[in-house]
Design an enzyme around this catalytic site. Structure first.
Site, PDB file in Angstrom:
ATOM      1  N   ARG A 147       0.845  -1.211   0.000  1.00 39.52           N
ATOM      2  CA  ARG A 147       0.000   0.000   0.000  1.00 39.52           C
ATOM      3  C   ARG A 147       0.876   1.255   0.000  1.00 39.52           C
ATOM      4  O   ARG A 147       0.483   2.320  -0.471  1.00 39.52           O
ATOM      5  CB  ARG A 147      -0.962  -0.003   1.210  1.00 39.52           C
TER       6      ARG A 147
ATOM      7  N   TYR B 169     -17.557  14.381 -16.364  1.00 43.90           N
ATOM      8  CA  TYR B 169     -17.934  12.972 -16.271  1.00 43.90           C
ATOM      9  C   TYR B 169     -18.954  12.812 -15.123  1.00 43.90           C
ATOM     10  O   TYR B 169     -18.810  13.455 -14.072  1.00 43.90           O
ATOM     11  CB  TYR B 169     -16.670  12.134 -16.018  1.00 43.90           C
TER      12      TYR B 169
ATOM     13  N   ASP C 167      -8.649  16.892 -16.095  1.00 41.36           N
ATOM     14  CA  ASP C 167      -8.842  15.484 -16.424  1.00 41.36           C
ATOM     15  C   ASP C 167      -8.486  15.325 -17.902  1.00 41.36           C
ATOM     16  O   ASP C 167      -9.189  15.818 -18.783  1.00 41.36           O
ATOM     17  CB  ASP C 167     -10.309  15.100 -16.157  1.00 41.36           C
TER      18      ASP C 167
ATOM     19  N   LYS D  30      -8.843   3.848 -19.622  1.00 42.15           N
ATOM     20  CA  LYS D  30      -9.207   4.170 -21.003  1.00 42.15           C
ATOM     21  C   LYS D  30      -8.004   4.023 -21.947  1.00 42.15           C
ATOM     22  O   LYS D  30      -7.477   2.931 -22.079  1.00 42.15           O
ATOM     23  CB  LYS D  30      -9.803   5.580 -21.030  1.00 42.15           C
TER      24      LYS D  30
HETATM   25  C1  LIG Z   1     -13.359  11.635 -18.386  1.00 47.28           C
HETATM   26  C2  LIG Z   1     -13.426  10.602 -17.313  1.00 47.28           C
HETATM   27  N1  LIG Z   1     -12.832  10.862 -16.134  1.00 47.28           N
HETATM   28  C3  LIG Z   1     -12.859   9.961 -15.124  1.00 47.28           C
HETATM   29  C4  LIG Z   1     -13.517   8.761 -15.248  1.00 47.28           C
HETATM   30  C5  LIG Z   1     -13.538   7.798 -14.089  1.00 47.28           C
HETATM   31  O1  LIG Z   1     -12.597   6.797 -14.292  1.00 47.28           O
HETATM   32  P1  LIG Z   1     -12.717   5.308 -13.680  1.00 47.28           P
HETATM   33  O2  LIG Z   1     -13.895   4.653 -14.305  1.00 47.28           O
HETATM   34  O3  LIG Z   1     -11.409   4.695 -14.055  1.00 47.28           O
HETATM   35  O4  LIG Z   1     -12.884   5.456 -12.207  1.00 47.28           O
HETATM   36  C6  LIG Z   1     -14.143   8.450 -16.457  1.00 47.28           C
HETATM   37  C7  LIG Z   1     -14.834   7.152 -16.625  1.00 47.28           C
HETATM   38  O5  LIG Z   1     -15.524   6.914 -17.594  1.00 47.28           O
HETATM   39  C8  LIG Z   1     -14.096   9.403 -17.523  1.00 47.28           C
HETATM   40  O6  LIG Z   1     -14.703   9.160 -18.705  1.00 47.28           O
END
Ligand SMILES: Cc1ncc(COP(=O)(O)O)c(C=O)c1O
Length: 385
Positions: free
Chosen positions: A52, A105, A177, A202
């Site tokens: 961890r 998101y 992000d 992704k």
């Molecule tokens: C732009 C964006 N940020 C953050 C996330 C969250 O990521 P995670 O699903 O890996 O927790 C997503 C998930 O689809 C996303 O599309």
């Protein structure tokens, strides 16, 4: 090293010289004696203690990603949401204020409207594109300015340089992000942004086999976050997932180039299709944020959103008609994925809020993969018909 080489290059294994690092599937690490153990806990010896608190596969991944995003350090988390929420909880305290973009998101939006409120933190949602539009919303309590560029799912852009300059002047940290483009197509730190977050689930992984998140920033931000957020909250990436993610990253440029090339062709065909009202894709000549794109993106990416004529019902019907594209949320996979934000990823956001953010009920999100583009089009054209 040029960027592609940085992506592909692997480190020499210090153990048996294996070409690819072994996976260190261990929860804990042995100390040769009590003095070494004490030194490691005091930060005077770089060895590992407990997974961890750090693990060789996770460290190797963090070092690669820090270099790819031009940051001084990186922290790997068990999901994109763990990385995003870890940033907020690591930086903020009761009484602080956040300015967040309206187009986010779904789960990030939900965290900022519900969970974070329980900690006495206020959030103002603003549809800003530039520092000038953001400025009136920053107060002396504003500690963080948070946004996605391109945003999910409308692909609108934010001018990072001007937002970073105003935020810095007002004493607020900027968090971007960068999931939609990956570090191959955009590097927010080079445009003055303080912290970059990724859902590594992704494009970085690219193969849909894991959930992971990353935070990249300067040492003075990463070091305390490692000690407080990672150690005390414990939403760490597992060694196996870190290893898989590291291998995925090595082909990022090739995957991204092909997906982007396919997306450019498909977006143009969609824009001319009679069932489609509007296409959001940064590579189209009439894309509204073209001037911002040219300043900060190395390419349009491979995400397309389009609005179908006929609203919610037509959106659902298209989902049930495609055969090659996979009906699934997530994005950035080698295979094409299709989803309907109004009934899926963004259903949690009230309809009025969704509309304010440009998420029409007929909007479809299309994550273009690396298949033969003619096969993707044949399937989509059949379903649109
Ligand atoms: C732009 C964006 N940020 C953050 C996330 C969250 O990521 P995670 O699903 O890996 O927790 C997503 C998930 O689809 C996303 O599309």
């Amino acid at each position: 090293m040029n960027y592609s080489t940085k992506l592909v290059k692997v480190n020499k294994d210090p153990g048996h010289g294996s070409h690819i690092s072994p996976v260190y599937l261990t929860s804990t690490f042995v100390f040769d004696d009590a003095e070494i153990g004490a030194k490691r806990f005091a930060g005077e010896d770089p060895g590992f203690m407990y997974s961890r608190l750090g693990n060789p596969n996770v460290r190797e991944l963090e070092e690669k990603v820090a270099a790819l995003e031009f940051g001084e350090g990186c922290l790997a988390f068990s999901s994109g949401m763990a990385a995003i929420t870890g940033c907020f909880l690591g930086i903020l305290q009761a009484g602080d204020h956040v300015v967040a973009h309206t187009a986010l998101y779904g789960a990030t939006h939900a965290f900022l409207t519900t969970t974070i409120k329980k900690f006495g933190i206020d959030v103002t949602f603003v549809p800003f594109k530039t520092g000038e539009e953001l400025e009136p919303h920053i107060t002396d309590r504003t500690k963080v300015v948070y946004f996605e560029t391109p945003s999910n799912p409308t692909l609108s852009l934010v001018d990072m340089e001007s937002v970073a300059a105003i935020s810095r002047q007002k004493g607020a940290l900027t968090i971007v992000d960068n999931t939609f483009l990956s570090p191959y197509l955009q590097n927010p730190i080079l445009h003055g942004i303080d912290i970059v977050v990724h859902s590594a689930t992704k494009y970085l992984s690219g193969h849909g086999y894991l959930i992971g998140g990353l935070v990249i920033s300067r040492k003075d931000i990463i070091d305390p976050m490692r000690k407080e957020v990672q150690k005390n909250m414990g939403a760490n990436l597992s060694p196996m997932d870190a290893w898989l993610l590291y291998q995925g990253i090595r082909t990022l440029h090739i995957r991204m180039d092909r997906s982007q090339e396919n997306a450019q062709i498909l977006a143009q065909r969609l824009a001319n299709h009679k069932a489609v009202d509007k296409v959001y894709f940064p590579g189209l000549a009439n894309f509204e944020d073209k001037n911002i794109m040219e300043k900060q993106m190395k390419g349009p990416g491979a995400m397309i959103s389009f609005i179908l004529k006929g609203g919610y019902e037509t959106g659902v019907k298209l989902m049930n008609s495609v055969k090659l594209s996979t009906l699934a949320v997530s994005l950035g996979d080698v295979g094409t994925l299709i989803q309907h934000p109004a009934s899926m990823t963004h259903a949690i956001i009230p309809k009025e809020e969704r509309e304010k953010a440009g998420i029409d009920d007929g909007l479809v999100r299309f994550s273009v993969g690396i298949e033969d583009v003619e096969d993707i089009w044949k399937d989509l054209e059949m379903a649109l018909g």
